[in-house]
Design an enzyme around this catalytic site. Structure first.
Site, PDB file in Angstrom:
ATOM      1  CB  SER A   1      -0.891   0.034   1.251  1.00  0.00           C
ATOM      2  OG  SER A   1      -1.810  -1.023   1.247  1.00  0.00           O
TER       3      SER A   1
ATOM      4  CB  SER B   1      -3.161   1.454  -1.984  1.00  0.00           C
ATOM      5  OG  SER B   1      -2.521   2.060  -0.886  1.00  0.00           O
ATOM      6  CE  LYS B   2      -7.172  -2.075   6.047  1.00  0.00           C
ATOM      7  NZ  LYS B   2      -8.601  -2.052   5.789  1.00  0.00           N
ATOM      8  CB  ALA B   3      -4.969   4.685   0.624  1.00  0.00           C
TER       9      ALA B   3
ATOM     10  CE1 TYR C   1     -11.593   1.006   4.675  1.00  0.00           C
ATOM     11  CE2 TYR C   1      -9.546   1.849   3.785  1.00  0.00           C
ATOM     12  CZ  TYR C   1     -10.343   0.790   4.138  1.00  0.00           C
ATOM     13  OH  TYR C   1      -9.900  -0.493   3.941  1.00  0.00           O
TER      14      TYR C   1
END
Ligand SMILES: Cc1ncc(COP(=O)(O)O)c(C=O)c1O
Length: 314
Positions: free
Chosen positions: A64, A158-160, A164
Protein backbone atom coordinates in the site's frame (compact mmCIF):
# COMPACT_ATOMS: atom_id res chain seq x y z
CA UNK A 1 -18.37 1.91 20.96
CA UNK A 2 -15.50 4.26 21.99
CA UNK A 3 -12.03 2.77 21.64
CA UNK A 4 -10.67 1.20 24.81
CA UNK A 5 -7.20 2.52 25.57
CA UNK A 6 -4.23 0.25 26.02
CA UNK A 7 -0.97 1.40 27.57
CA UNK A 8 1.50 1.71 24.70
CA UNK A 9 1.62 2.58 21.02
CA UNK A 10 4.56 1.74 18.78
CA UNK A 11 5.94 4.82 17.01
CA UNK A 12 8.86 4.72 14.55
CA UNK A 13 10.48 1.83 16.40
CA UNK A 14 9.84 2.89 20.01
CA UNK A 15 6.98 2.47 22.44
CA UNK A 16 5.23 5.62 23.63
CA UNK A 17 2.26 6.14 25.94
CA UNK A 18 -1.17 5.87 24.34
CA UNK A 19 -1.96 9.52 25.16
CA UNK A 20 1.29 10.76 23.63
CA UNK A 21 0.48 9.44 20.13
CA UNK A 22 -0.51 12.87 18.80
CA UNK A 23 -0.29 14.66 15.44
CA UNK A 24 -0.12 18.31 14.48
CA UNK A 25 -3.36 19.44 12.85
CA UNK A 26 -1.41 20.57 9.78
CA UNK A 27 0.07 17.11 9.23
CA UNK A 28 -0.28 16.23 5.55
CA UNK A 29 -2.53 13.27 6.29
CA UNK A 30 -5.16 15.45 7.95
CA UNK A 31 -5.85 17.57 4.87
CA UNK A 32 -5.10 15.06 2.14
CA UNK A 33 -5.83 11.59 3.51
CA UNK A 34 -2.23 10.53 2.89
CA UNK A 35 -2.01 7.47 5.08
CA UNK A 36 -2.08 3.71 4.56
CA UNK A 37 -2.92 1.22 7.24
CA UNK A 38 -3.78 -2.35 8.18
CA UNK A 39 -6.36 -4.01 10.37
CA UNK A 40 -5.19 -7.27 11.89
CA UNK A 41 -6.72 -9.58 14.46
CA UNK A 42 -4.93 -11.27 17.29
CA UNK A 43 -6.90 -14.28 18.49
CA UNK A 44 -6.88 -15.86 21.91
CA UNK A 45 -6.09 -19.39 20.72
CA UNK A 46 -5.90 -22.53 22.82
CA UNK A 47 -2.11 -22.11 22.61
CA UNK A 48 -2.14 -18.41 23.70
CA UNK A 49 -2.57 -15.14 21.80
CA UNK A 50 -1.62 -15.42 18.14
CA UNK A 51 -1.87 -12.95 15.28
CA UNK A 52 -3.71 -14.15 12.20
CA UNK A 53 -1.92 -13.92 8.84
CA UNK A 54 0.47 -11.35 10.24
CA UNK A 55 3.08 -11.47 7.48
CA UNK A 56 0.46 -11.14 4.74
CA UNK A 57 -0.97 -8.06 6.42
CA UNK A 58 2.46 -6.49 6.80
CA UNK A 59 3.28 -7.26 3.18
CA UNK A 60 0.04 -5.56 2.14
CA UNK A 61 0.97 -2.55 4.28
CA UNK A 62 4.30 -2.31 2.48
CA UNK A 63 2.54 -2.68 -0.90
CA UNK A 64 0.00 0.00 0.00
CA UNK A 65 2.84 2.37 0.91
CA UNK A 66 4.81 1.52 -2.23
CA UNK A 67 1.88 2.51 -4.47
CA UNK A 68 2.02 5.96 -2.84
CA UNK A 69 5.84 6.18 -3.07
CA UNK A 70 6.26 5.96 0.68
CA UNK A 71 9.59 4.38 1.56
CA UNK A 72 9.48 2.32 4.71
CA UNK A 73 12.57 1.54 6.76
CA UNK A 74 11.11 -1.72 8.11
CA UNK A 75 10.77 -5.18 6.58
CA UNK A 76 7.84 -7.56 6.89
CA UNK A 77 9.73 -9.37 9.65
CA UNK A 78 10.47 -6.17 11.56
CA UNK A 79 6.86 -5.00 11.34
CA UNK A 80 5.68 -8.45 12.39
CA UNK A 81 8.02 -8.49 15.36
CA UNK A 82 6.80 -5.03 16.40
CA UNK A 83 3.18 -6.20 16.26
CA UNK A 84 3.93 -9.19 18.53
CA UNK A 85 5.85 -7.02 20.97
CA UNK A 86 3.03 -4.46 20.99
CA UNK A 87 0.47 -7.09 22.00
CA UNK A 88 2.86 -8.42 24.64
CA UNK A 89 3.70 -5.05 26.21
CA UNK A 90 0.02 -4.19 26.39
CA UNK A 91 -0.68 -7.61 27.96
CA UNK A 92 -3.50 -8.20 25.49
CA UNK A 93 -5.10 -11.46 24.45
CA UNK A 94 -7.62 -11.19 21.64
CA UNK A 95 -7.32 -7.72 20.10
CA UNK A 96 -7.17 -5.69 16.94
CA UNK A 97 -3.79 -4.46 15.73
CA UNK A 98 -3.60 -1.38 13.54
CA UNK A 99 -0.37 -0.20 11.91
CA UNK A 100 -0.66 3.24 10.27
CA UNK A 101 1.86 4.85 7.91
CA UNK A 102 1.20 8.53 7.34
CA UNK A 103 2.63 11.71 5.91
CA UNK A 104 3.25 13.97 8.87
CA UNK A 105 4.02 17.61 9.63
CA UNK A 106 6.18 19.47 7.15
CA UNK A 107 5.00 21.33 4.10
CA UNK A 108 1.32 22.12 3.69
CA UNK A 109 0.88 21.84 -0.10
CA UNK A 110 -0.55 18.83 -1.90
CA UNK A 111 2.85 17.38 -2.90
CA UNK A 112 3.40 14.71 -0.23
CA UNK A 113 7.04 13.97 -0.96
CA UNK A 114 8.42 16.62 1.38
CA UNK A 115 6.42 15.62 4.47
CA UNK A 116 8.01 13.13 6.87
CA UNK A 117 6.70 9.58 7.10
CA UNK A 118 5.50 8.56 10.54
CA UNK A 119 4.65 5.01 11.48
CA UNK A 120 2.41 4.07 14.37
CA UNK A 121 0.97 0.78 15.53
CA UNK A 122 -1.74 0.45 18.17
CA UNK A 123 -3.79 -2.41 19.54
CA UNK A 124 -7.03 -2.55 21.47
CA UNK A 125 -9.88 -4.78 22.38
CA UNK A 126 -12.47 -5.25 19.61
CA UNK A 127 -15.45 -7.54 19.40
CA UNK A 128 -17.77 -8.56 16.57
CA UNK A 129 -17.82 -5.68 14.05
CA UNK A 130 -21.47 -5.84 13.03
CA UNK A 131 -22.71 -6.72 16.52
CA UNK A 132 -22.75 -10.02 18.42
CA UNK A 133 -25.78 -11.45 16.59
CA UNK A 134 -24.47 -10.85 13.08
CA UNK A 135 -22.17 -13.87 12.98
CA UNK A 136 -24.97 -16.22 14.01
CA UNK A 137 -28.06 -14.74 12.39
CA UNK A 138 -26.68 -12.79 9.46
CA UNK A 139 -27.22 -9.19 8.41
CA UNK A 140 -29.55 -7.24 6.13
CA UNK A 141 -27.72 -5.23 3.48
CA UNK A 142 -28.49 -2.97 0.55
CA UNK A 143 -26.78 -2.26 -2.73
CA UNK A 144 -25.28 1.17 -2.33
CA UNK A 145 -26.15 4.10 -4.56
CA UNK A 146 -22.46 5.00 -4.21
CA UNK A 147 -20.10 3.40 -6.73
CA UNK A 148 -16.79 1.99 -5.53
CA UNK A 149 -13.70 4.01 -6.48
CA UNK A 150 -13.15 3.57 -10.23
CA UNK A 151 -9.94 2.08 -11.65
CA UNK A 152 -7.18 4.62 -12.11
CA UNK A 153 -8.73 7.10 -9.69
CA UNK A 154 -7.78 5.94 -6.20
CA UNK A 155 -6.00 2.58 -6.31
CA UNK A 156 -8.22 0.04 -4.57
CA UNK A 157 -5.30 -2.34 -3.98
CA UNK A 158 -3.79 0.13 -1.55
CA UNK A 159 -5.46 0.17 1.84
CA UNK A 160 -5.28 3.95 1.93
CA UNK A 161 -7.08 6.24 4.35
CA UNK A 162 -8.51 8.32 1.47
CA UNK A 163 -10.38 5.27 0.08
CA UNK A 164 -12.40 5.18 3.27
CA UNK A 165 -14.18 8.44 2.41
CA UNK A 166 -15.91 6.34 -0.27
CA UNK A 167 -16.48 3.60 2.33
CA UNK A 168 -18.00 6.13 4.70
CA UNK A 169 -20.56 7.21 2.10
CA UNK A 170 -21.52 3.57 1.54
CA UNK A 171 -21.73 2.84 5.24
CA UNK A 172 -23.65 6.01 6.21
CA UNK A 173 -26.25 5.53 3.51
CA UNK A 174 -26.80 1.92 4.58
CA UNK A 175 -27.08 2.80 8.28
CA UNK A 176 -29.44 5.71 7.72
CA UNK A 177 -31.72 3.45 5.67
CA UNK A 178 -31.74 0.78 8.37
CA UNK A 179 -29.30 -1.71 6.82
CA UNK A 180 -26.26 -3.18 8.53
CA UNK A 181 -24.01 -2.58 5.52
CA UNK A 182 -23.92 -1.54 1.90
CA UNK A 183 -22.58 -3.47 -1.08
CA UNK A 184 -20.94 -1.21 -3.64
CA UNK A 185 -20.90 -1.88 -7.35
CA UNK A 186 -17.84 -1.03 -9.44
CA UNK A 187 -17.87 1.67 -12.10
CA UNK A 188 -19.25 -0.87 -14.63
CA UNK A 189 -22.13 -1.83 -12.33
CA UNK A 190 -20.69 -5.18 -11.23
CA UNK A 191 -20.58 -6.31 -7.62
CA UNK A 192 -17.44 -4.99 -5.90
CA UNK A 193 -17.37 -5.15 -2.08
CA UNK A 194 -18.76 -3.72 1.15
CA UNK A 195 -17.45 -0.60 2.89
CA UNK A 196 -14.80 -2.62 4.71
CA UNK A 197 -15.23 -6.23 3.62
CA UNK A 198 -15.20 -8.52 0.61
CA UNK A 199 -18.20 -10.51 -0.54
CA UNK A 200 -18.86 -14.09 -1.63
CA UNK A 201 -21.95 -15.79 -2.96
CA UNK A 202 -22.94 -19.38 -3.54
CA UNK A 203 -24.82 -20.43 -6.65
CA UNK A 204 -25.53 -24.08 -7.50
CA UNK A 205 -22.90 -25.31 -5.05
CA UNK A 206 -20.09 -23.07 -6.36
CA UNK A 207 -18.56 -20.18 -4.47
CA UNK A 208 -18.00 -16.92 -6.36
CA UNK A 209 -16.16 -13.74 -5.40
CA UNK A 210 -15.40 -10.64 -7.50
CA UNK A 211 -11.87 -10.34 -8.98
CA UNK A 212 -9.29 -7.67 -8.12
CA UNK A 213 -10.14 -5.63 -11.23
CA UNK A 214 -13.58 -4.80 -9.78
CA UNK A 215 -12.03 -2.22 -7.42
CA UNK A 216 -11.77 -4.46 -4.37
CA UNK A 217 -9.16 -4.55 -1.66
CA UNK A 218 -7.22 -7.82 -2.00
CA UNK A 219 -8.63 -9.13 1.24
CA UNK A 220 -6.64 -11.52 3.34
CA UNK A 221 -9.80 -13.14 4.70
CA UNK A 222 -10.99 -13.50 1.09
CA UNK A 223 -7.76 -15.39 0.36
CA UNK A 224 -8.23 -17.42 3.54
CA UNK A 225 -11.77 -18.41 2.52
CA UNK A 226 -10.61 -19.41 -0.98
CA UNK A 227 -7.96 -21.65 0.61
CA UNK A 228 -10.40 -23.12 3.15
CA UNK A 229 -12.85 -23.80 0.32
CA UNK A 230 -10.12 -25.74 -1.51
CA UNK A 231 -9.39 -27.72 1.68
CA UNK A 232 -13.11 -28.54 2.00
CA UNK A 233 -13.45 -29.42 -1.71
CA UNK A 234 -15.93 -26.61 -2.32
CA UNK A 235 -15.55 -25.32 -5.90
CA UNK A 236 -14.60 -21.63 -5.79
CA UNK A 237 -14.04 -19.06 -8.55
CA UNK A 238 -13.28 -15.41 -9.02
CA UNK A 239 -15.91 -14.04 -11.39
CA UNK A 240 -17.43 -10.75 -12.48
CA UNK A 241 -20.80 -10.77 -10.73
CA UNK A 242 -23.86 -8.93 -12.01
CA UNK A 243 -25.87 -7.12 -9.34
CA UNK A 244 -28.91 -9.34 -9.80
CA UNK A 245 -26.91 -12.45 -8.85
CA UNK A 246 -27.14 -11.13 -5.29
CA UNK A 247 -30.94 -11.53 -5.49
CA UNK A 248 -30.95 -15.10 -6.84
CA UNK A 249 -27.90 -16.53 -5.03
CA UNK A 250 -28.44 -19.44 -2.63
CA UNK A 251 -26.09 -17.89 -0.07
CA UNK A 252 -24.27 -14.56 0.29
CA UNK A 253 -21.73 -13.63 2.95
CA UNK A 254 -19.18 -10.99 3.86
CA UNK A 255 -15.57 -11.71 4.79
CA UNK A 256 -12.92 -9.49 6.33
CA UNK A 257 -10.73 -9.09 9.37
CA UNK A 258 -13.45 -7.06 11.07
CA UNK A 259 -16.54 -9.07 10.01
CA UNK A 260 -14.71 -12.42 9.87
CA UNK A 261 -17.31 -14.61 8.04
CA UNK A 262 -20.71 -12.94 8.39
CA UNK A 263 -23.81 -14.35 6.64
CA UNK A 264 -26.05 -11.99 4.67
CA UNK A 265 -29.72 -12.81 5.08
CA UNK A 266 -31.23 -10.23 2.73
CA UNK A 267 -30.13 -7.86 -0.02
CA UNK A 268 -32.38 -4.86 -0.75
CA UNK A 269 -35.06 -6.63 1.32
CA UNK A 270 -34.98 -9.71 -0.95
CA UNK A 271 -34.38 -12.70 1.28
CA UNK A 272 -31.23 -14.70 0.49
CA UNK A 273 -32.00 -18.44 0.37
CA UNK A 274 -34.00 -19.33 3.48
CA UNK A 275 -33.00 -16.12 5.28
CA UNK A 276 -30.50 -17.90 7.50
CA UNK A 277 -26.85 -18.79 6.98
CA UNK A 278 -26.66 -21.45 4.28
CA UNK A 279 -24.72 -24.72 4.60
CA UNK A 280 -21.61 -23.60 2.72
CA UNK A 281 -21.44 -20.32 4.66
CA UNK A 282 -21.74 -22.27 7.92
CA UNK A 283 -19.11 -24.78 6.92
CA UNK A 284 -16.62 -22.06 5.97
CA UNK A 285 -17.45 -20.00 9.05
CA UNK A 286 -16.92 -23.01 11.34
CA UNK A 287 -13.64 -23.88 9.67
CA UNK A 288 -12.49 -20.25 9.89
CA UNK A 289 -13.17 -20.12 13.63
CA UNK A 290 -11.69 -23.57 14.16
CA UNK A 291 -8.43 -22.32 12.62
CA UNK A 292 -8.39 -18.91 14.33
CA UNK A 293 -9.15 -20.42 17.73
CA UNK A 294 -6.39 -23.00 17.37
CA UNK A 295 -8.86 -25.91 17.64
CA UNK A 296 -7.80 -27.16 14.24
CA UNK A 297 -4.07 -27.63 13.53
CA UNK A 298 -2.60 -24.57 11.83
CA UNK A 299 -1.91 -26.42 8.59
CA UNK A 300 -1.31 -23.24 6.58
CA UNK A 301 0.92 -21.55 9.19
CA UNK A 302 -1.47 -18.64 9.53
CA UNK A 303 -1.05 -17.97 13.26
CA UNK A 304 1.97 -16.18 14.72
CA UNK A 305 2.15 -16.62 18.52
CA UNK A 306 2.79 -13.22 20.08
CA UNK A 307 5.45 -14.85 22.22
CA UNK A 308 7.54 -15.28 19.02
CA UNK A 309 10.93 -13.77 19.92
CA UNK A 310 11.56 -11.07 17.26
CA UNK A 311 13.32 -7.75 17.96
CA UNK A 312 10.90 -4.91 17.35
CA UNK A 313 12.44 -1.75 18.78
CA UNK A 314 15.61 0.07 17.78
C1 LIG B 1 -12.55 -2.02 1.67
C2 LIG B 1 -12.19 -3.33 2.28
N1 LIG B 1 -12.39 -4.45 1.58
C3 LIG B 1 -12.08 -5.66 2.08
C4 LIG B 1 -11.56 -5.80 3.35
C5 LIG B 1 -11.21 -7.16 3.89
O1 LIG B 1 -9.82 -7.32 3.90
P1 LIG B 1 -9.13 -8.24 5.00
O2 LIG B 1 -9.78 -9.58 4.89
O3 LIG B 1 -7.70 -8.28 4.59
O4 LIG B 1 -9.37 -7.62 6.30
C6 LIG B 1 -11.33 -4.65 4.12
C7 LIG B 1 -10.76 -4.75 5.46
O5 LIG B 1 -9.64 -4.47 5.66
C8 LIG B 1 -11.64 -3.39 3.57
O6 LIG B 1 -11.44 -2.27 4.27
Amino acid sequence: MPVQKTEKIWHNGKFIHWDDAKLHVLSHVVSYGSGVFEGIRCYQTLQGPAIFRLREHMQRLINSARIYRMELPYSVDEFSGAACELVRVNKMGACYVKPIVLRGYGEVGVNPLTSPIEIYMACWNWGAYLGPEALAKGVDVCVSSWTRIAPNTLPAMSKAAANYMNSQLIRMEASINGFAEGVALDSDGHVSEGSGMNIFLVHDGTLYTPPLATSILPGITRDTVMKLAADLHIPAKEAVIPREMLYVADEVFFVGTAVEVTPIRSVDKIVVGKGVAGPITRQLQQEFFAVTSGKTPDRHNWLTPVSAPVAATR
